[in-house]
Design an enzyme around this catalytic site. Structure first.
Site, PDB file in Angstrom:
ATOM      1  N   HIS A   1      48.685   2.392  13.195  1.00 12.48           N
ATOM      2  CA  HIS A   1      47.684   3.162  13.422  1.00 12.48           C
ATOM      3  C   HIS A   1      47.699   3.588  14.879  1.00 12.48           C
ATOM      4  O   HIS A   1      47.383   4.986  15.136  1.00 12.48           O
ATOM      5  CB  HIS A   1      46.370   2.533  12.834  1.00 12.48           C
ATOM      6  CG  HIS A   1      46.193   2.499  11.444  1.00 12.48           C
ATOM      7  ND1 HIS A   1      45.534   1.604  10.804  1.00 12.48           N
ATOM      8  CD2 HIS A   1      46.976   2.990  10.742  1.00 12.48           C
ATOM      9  CE1 HIS A   1      45.765   1.578   9.663  1.00 12.48           C
ATOM     10  NE2 HIS A   1      46.518   2.549   9.374  1.00 12.48           N
TER      11      HIS A   1
ATOM     12  N   ARG B   1      36.733  26.801   9.560  1.00  9.17           N
ATOM     13  CA  ARG B   1      36.440  25.725   8.733  1.00  9.17           C
ATOM     14  C   ARG B   1      34.874  25.401   9.261  1.00  9.17           C
ATOM     15  O   ARG B   1      34.415  24.680  10.065  1.00  9.17           O
ATOM     16  CB  ARG B   1      36.967  24.310   9.243  1.00  9.17           C
ATOM     17  CG  ARG B   1      38.376  24.270   8.695  1.00  9.17           C
ATOM     18  CD  ARG B   1      39.124  22.955   9.047  1.00  9.17           C
ATOM     19  NE  ARG B   1      40.093  22.627   8.298  1.00  9.17           N
ATOM     20  CZ  ARG B   1      41.352  22.566   8.641  1.00  9.17           C
ATOM     21  NH1 ARG B   1      41.805  23.185   9.819  1.00  9.17           N
ATOM     22  NH2 ARG B   1      42.613  22.303   7.938  1.00  9.17           N
TER      23      ARG B   1
ATOM     24  N   GLU C   1      44.475  24.864  -3.495  1.00 13.80           N
ATOM     25  CA  GLU C   1      44.533  23.639  -2.988  1.00 13.80           C
ATOM     26  C   GLU C   1      44.247  22.640  -3.873  1.00 13.80           C
ATOM     27  O   GLU C   1      44.381  21.486  -3.883  1.00 13.80           O
ATOM     28  CB  GLU C   1      43.390  23.320  -1.613  1.00 13.80           C
ATOM     29  CG  GLU C   1      42.227  23.755  -2.013  1.00 13.80           C
ATOM     30  CD  GLU C   1      41.257  23.370  -0.683  1.00 13.80           C
ATOM     31  OE1 GLU C   1      41.793  22.847   0.285  1.00 13.80           O
ATOM     32  OE2 GLU C   1      39.965  24.008  -0.762  1.00 13.80           O
TER      33      GLU C   1
ATOM     34  N   ASN D   1      47.276  20.779   2.705  1.00 16.78           N
ATOM     35  CA  ASN D   1      46.592  19.390   2.816  1.00 16.78           C
ATOM     36  C   ASN D   1      46.176  19.002   1.505  1.00 16.78           C
ATOM     37  O   ASN D   1      46.441  17.819   1.349  1.00 16.78           O
ATOM     38  CB  ASN D   1      45.514  19.435   4.022  1.00 16.78           C
ATOM     39  CG  ASN D   1      45.977  19.787   5.290  1.00 16.78           C
ATOM     40  OD1 ASN D   1      47.175  19.975   5.619  1.00 16.78           O
ATOM     41  ND2 ASN D   1      45.145  20.607   6.110  1.00 16.78           N
ATOM     42  N   ASP D   2      45.368  19.590   0.938  1.00 16.80           N
ATOM     43  CA  ASP D   2      44.645  19.130  -0.462  1.00 16.80           C
ATOM     44  C   ASP D   2      45.615  19.415  -1.420  1.00 16.80           C
ATOM     45  O   ASP D   2      45.680  18.373  -2.281  1.00 16.80           O
ATOM     46  CB  ASP D   2      43.259  19.869  -0.564  1.00 16.80           C
ATOM     47  CG  ASP D   2      42.258  19.306   0.217  1.00 16.80           C
ATOM     48  OD1 ASP D   2      42.202  17.942   0.141  1.00 16.80           O
ATOM     49  OD2 ASP D   2      41.376  19.973   0.720  1.00 16.80           O
TER      50      ASP D   2
HETATM   51  C1  PEP Z   1      43.814  22.267   3.409  1.00 20.63           C
HETATM   52  O1  PEP Z   1      43.450  21.547   2.394  1.00 20.63           O
HETATM   53  O2  PEP Z   1      45.173  22.325   3.462  1.00 20.63           O
HETATM   54  C2  PEP Z   1      42.969  22.916   4.154  1.00 20.63           C
HETATM   55  C3  PEP Z   1      43.376  23.701   5.118  1.00 20.63           C
HETATM   56  O3  PEP Z   1      41.647  22.555   4.149  1.00 20.63           O
HETATM   57  P1  PEP Z   1      41.184  21.264   4.901  1.00 20.63           P
HETATM   58  O4  PEP Z   1      42.205  20.737   5.619  1.00 20.63           O
HETATM   59  O5  PEP Z   1      39.972  21.630   5.839  1.00 20.63           O
HETATM   60  O6  PEP Z   1      40.633  20.654   3.648  1.00 20.63           O
HETATM   61 MG    MG Z   2      41.135  21.743   1.915  1.00 20.50          MG
END
Ligand code: PEP
Ligand code: MG
Length: 663
Positions: free
Chosen positions: A267, A374, A504, A527-528
C-alpha cells in the site's frame, strides 16, 4: 531484467523477483543489454523452457521484443521500481517512533476502555484520510485506509488483545502483541502478496499505539531533516500508509522514497505512485547498510539505487532528469495547440475536474475543454444537500474558470465508494452494485431536480452538456432526458443542453446502438467499466494490478460502444483513467474514440502522444488487440506497435537514454 505487469526486477534478486507477484503461467519479458545480451537471453529462455510445465509450457520468444537500452548501472543496488522517475539526493533514514508500550496494565476496566478509545481515535483518523483521498480522486489510497478501518474492527484481533488485558497487560502492549502475532502468520504465507499484507497489520498496530501515547514534540514531519535546499532520498525498512500520510511529503524536500523491504503491490507503493515520486522497494540489506547522509541516485526507471555515485553517474542522472524535464516543458509549451494525429485527425484532449481549483489548473495545462465535472466531489463533504442555488454557484465557478471552453457536467454520482453523510442512505451490502448514479435519482428525484435546476441556471458562453452516470438501459435515459427537457421549459431556457450517457456498465456498452439513438454523445468511464466487466472491486488494492482497462474484454466493450455510436453519428469520449495512459491512447483512437478527458496535469503529455501517432495505423492495428489473451499481452503488443516517443536530441555530450517509456 525480468519485466512483468509494467514492472521489472533484476534476475539476480530473488526478493525482487518474488515481489513482482508473477503467478504461474504469467507472460513475462526478459530484457538484456551489453556485449553478451543475446547469449544471456537465450540461456535464460532455455532455463525457463526447461523449468516450465513440460510440453504445454508457453513459448519463450527470446529476442522478439525490442530491447530497452536501460541497463543496471555497475555497482548499483537492484530493487523493484514502485514508481518511475529519477532523483539525486542525500539518503535520510526515517526512524519509526511509535512508542513502546509499558507491559503492565492499570487494571482490566481501565485498559479495556483505553483500548476502545484508541481504536475509535484511529478509526476517526482513517475515516478522515480515506475521505480526503477519495475527494482527491485517489481511489486506491482511499481503499487502503478503508481496509485499515476494517482491521481495527476485526473481532479476532480485539478478542486476542482483550485476552492480554485480562492477563494484566496494558492496552498498548496487548494490541501490539495481538497484531504482531497475526502479522507473523501472514508474513509466512508463500504468496508474497499475502505476505505484504502483514505490513498493513503492523501499520494499524503503530497507528493505535500512537493514538494511545501521542508524542506531540516529535511529529512525523518534524523528523524530516530541515529544508536546506538539498533534496533528500527518504529511506525506511518499509514505509507504511500511515507514515506517508503523516509526513505530508513535499517534492521540493523529499525527492524519492526507497525501502529495504516491501513490494510493488504494497500500500505504501500505491501511495508513492499517487504522490508522483520515484520509489524503489525490496532493495534489501545493501540499502540497510547505507548510512545517513550517503549521496545516492534513486532510479525508478531502471529499478536501482546507486550509492556514492561518481561524476559520470551524476552527469548521466542529471542528463536523464534534464531529458524528463525537457519533455515535460516541450509538452507544456505545445499544450495550448489542438492535438491532431500525424495524418490530420483531431482528438480533443479535455480535463477531468472535481473542484474549482482543478478547473483553474486545466487552463495553463492546455485543456481543450472539460470532459467531466464530478459534481459529487463538489458537495460530498457539505453539511447538507446542496440547494439549486448551491449547485448553480459551484458549476458557474467552474465554467467561469475556463472562459470559452465547453464543459460536460455529470449529474451526482453518489453511492458506491462515494458516500455523503447528508444523504443518510441505509448501508448496503454491495454499494458498488447498489443505489448510485441515476439509480439514486430514481429513489431521490428531488435531489436531482435540485441539481438540474441549478445547472440550467448556469450562464455559459460555450456549450454546457449534461452527462448521466450509471445508465443501464434506454428507458432510464428517456426518463431523465424528458425530465431535463421539462425543467428547461419550466426555467424558460432558450435551448435544452445536450445530454450524454456515461458508458460504465457492461449493459450500456452492449446496448450502445440503442442508447445512441437518444443520446447526444457517450463518455466511457473506464474505471467502472473495468470494475464491472472484470468483476473486480476498483477499491480493492489487492486487485489493483489486475484492474487493467486494456483487458481484451474491456476493449471489446469500448469497441461495441464506438460501433453503436457510429450507427447514429454520435461521438465518443473516454473520461476514465485509461484515457491518461499513454500506452492506451493509440488503442482508444484506433477503436474510434475522439475525445480523451484526463487529469489536467496529464493533458500536455497526452496531446504530445496523440501528435506522434498515425490515425490510420491505430485503426488498422487496434482490432487485433481484442483477440489477445490478456491485458498483459495487449500491453506488450502496444509497446511493440507504438513505442514511446524518441528522446530529445542531445547537444551537451552527456549520456542520453530513453525515458518516459509507457509502463
Ligand atoms: C469512471 O468510472 O471511469 C469515471 C470516470 O467515473 P468515476 O471514476 O467518477 O466513477
Ligand atoms: Mg464511474
Amino acid at each position: 531484467m525480468l519485466h512483468y505487469g509494467g514492472r521489472q526486477a533484476s534476475l539476480s534478486s530473488l526478493v525482487a523477483l518474488l515481489s513482482l507477484a508473477a503467478g504461474e503461467g504469467a507472460m513475462v519479458e526478459l530484457v538484456a543489454s551489453g556485449a553478451d545480451a543475446e547469449a544471456a537471453l537465450a540461456a535464460v529462455a532455455r532455463e525457463l523452457q526447461r523449468a516450465g510445465a513440460g510440453e504445454d509450457a508457453p513459448p519463450v520468444h527470446a529476442g522478439t521484443i525490442p530491447l530497452s537500452s536501460a541497463s543496471l548501472v555497475p555497482g548499483a543496488i537492484a530493487g523493484v521500481a514502485a514508481a518511475p522517475g529519477i532523483a539525486v539526493g542525500t539518503l535520510h533514514w526515517w526512524r519509526d517512533t511509535a512508542p513502546e508500550p509499558a507491559e503492565a496494565g492499570q487494571g482490566n476496566a481501565t485498559e479495556r476502555a483505553a483500548l476502545r478509545a484508541a481504536l475509535a481515535g484511529a478509526d476517526a483518523q482513517l475515516t478522515h484520510e480515506s475521505q480526503a483521498a477519495a475527494a482527491r480522486g485517489a481511489a486506491a489510497e482511499a481503499g487502503i485506509f478503508a481496509m485499515h478501518r476494517a482491521l481495527l474492527e476485526d473481532p479476532a484481533l480485539l478478542a486476542a488483545a482483550e485476552a492480554y488485558i485480562d492477563a494484566g497487560k496494558s492496552a498498548g502492549f496487548a494490541w501490539r502483541e495481538a497484531t504482531r502475532a497475526e502479522a507473523a502468520l501472514l508474513s509466512r504465507m508463500p504468496d508474497p502478496r499475502m505476505a505484504e499484507r502483514a505490513a498493513d497489520l503492523l501499520d494499524v498496530d503503530k497507528r493505535v499505539r500512537r493514538v494511545l501515547a501521542p508524542a506531540p514534540a516529535d511529529t512525523a514531519a518534524g523528523r524530516l531533516p530541515a529544508a536546506d535546499g538539498t533534496p533528500v532520498v527518504l529511506a525506511a525498512e518499509e514505509f507504511t500508509p500511515s507514515d506517508l500520510a503523516g509526513l505530508h511529503l513535499c517534492p521540493a524536500q523529499v525527492a524519492a522514497l526507497v525501502m529495504v523491504r516491501g513490494g510493488p503491490t504494497s500500500h505504501a507503493a500505491i501511495i508513492a505512485r499517487q504522490l508522483g515520486m520515484p520509489c524503489l522497494v525490496a532493495l534489501g540489506g545493501a540499502l540497510a547498510r547505507l548510512a545517513d547522509g550517503t549521496p545516492v541516485i534513486a532510479d525508478g526507471d531502471r529499478a536501482c539505487l546507486l550509492a556514492s555515485p561518481d561524476a559520470h553517474a551524476l552527469a548521466a542522472a542529471a542528463s536523464a532528469m534534464r531529458q524528463r524535464a525537457w519533455q515535460r516543458d516541450t509538452d507544456l509549451r505545445d499544450a495550448h495547440a489542438a492535438a491532431s494525429t500525424r495524418d490530420g485527425v483531431r482528438i480533443e484532449v479535455a480535463a477531468n475536474v472535481g473542484s474549482v481549483a482543478d478547473a483553474a489548473n486545466a487552463l495553463p495545462h492546455g485543456a481543450d475543454s472539460v470532459g467531466l465535472v464530478r459534481t459529487e466531489l463538489l458537495c460530498l463533504h457539505e453539511a447538507a444537500a446542496p440547494t439549486p442555488a448551491g449547485h448553480r454557484a459551484s458549476c458557474q465557478a467552474i465554467v467561469d474558470a475556463l472562459p470559452g471552453r465547453s464543459v460536460i457536467v455529470r449529474t451526482l454520482d453518489i453511492g458506491g465508494d462515494k458516500d455523503a453523510a447528508w444523504l443518510q442512505l441505509p448501508p448496503e451490502a454491495n454499494p458498488a452494485l447498489g443505489l448510485r448514479g441515476v439509480r439514486l435519482a430514481q429513489v431521490r428525484p428531488q435531489l436531482f431536480d435540485d441539481q438540474l435546476r441549478g445547472l440550467l441556471a448556469v450562464r455559459a458562453a460555450a456549450p454546457l452538456r449534461i452527462l448521466l452516470p450509471m445508465v443501464t438501459e434506454v428507458d432510464e435515459l428517456l426518463v431523465w432526458r424528458e425530465r431535463i427537457r421539462a425543467l428547461a421549459r419550466e426555467a424558460g431556457a432558450e435551448a435544452v443542453p445536450e445530454v450524454g450517457v456515461m458508458i460504465e456498465v457492461p449493459s450500456a456498452a452492449l446496448l450502445a446502438d440503442q442508447l445512441a439513438e437518444h443520446a447526444d454523445f457517450f463518455s466511457i468511464g473506464t474505471n467502472d467499466l473495468t470494475q464491472y466487466t472484470l468483476a473486480m472491486d476498483r477499491c480493492q488494492p489487492e486487485l489493483a494490478a489486475r484492474m487493467d482497462g486494456l483487458h481484451p474484454a474491456v476493449l471489446r466493450m469500448i469497441a461495441a460502444t464506438t460501433e453503436g455510436a457510429a450507427r447514429h453519428g454520435r461521438w465518443v469520449g473516454v473520461c476514465g483513467a485509461l484515457a491518461g495512459d499513454p500506452l492506451a491512447v493509440p488503442v482508444l483512437i484506433g477503436l474510434g474514440v475522439t475525445e480523451l478527458s484526463v487529469d489536467a496535469a496529464l493533458v500536455p503529455g497526452i496531446k504530445s502522444r496523440v501528435r506522434a501517432l498515425s490515425h490510420a495505423d491505430c485503426c488498422q492495428r487496434a482490432g487485433a488487440l481484442l483477440r489477445l489473451p490478456s491485458a498483459g499481452a495487449v500491453r506488450a503488443a502496444c509497446r511493440e506497435y507504438w513505442p514511446a516517443q524518441a528522446p530529445a536530441p542531445r547537444n551537451d555530450g552527456a549520456l542520453a537514454r530513453p525515458y518516459g517509456e509507457c509502463q
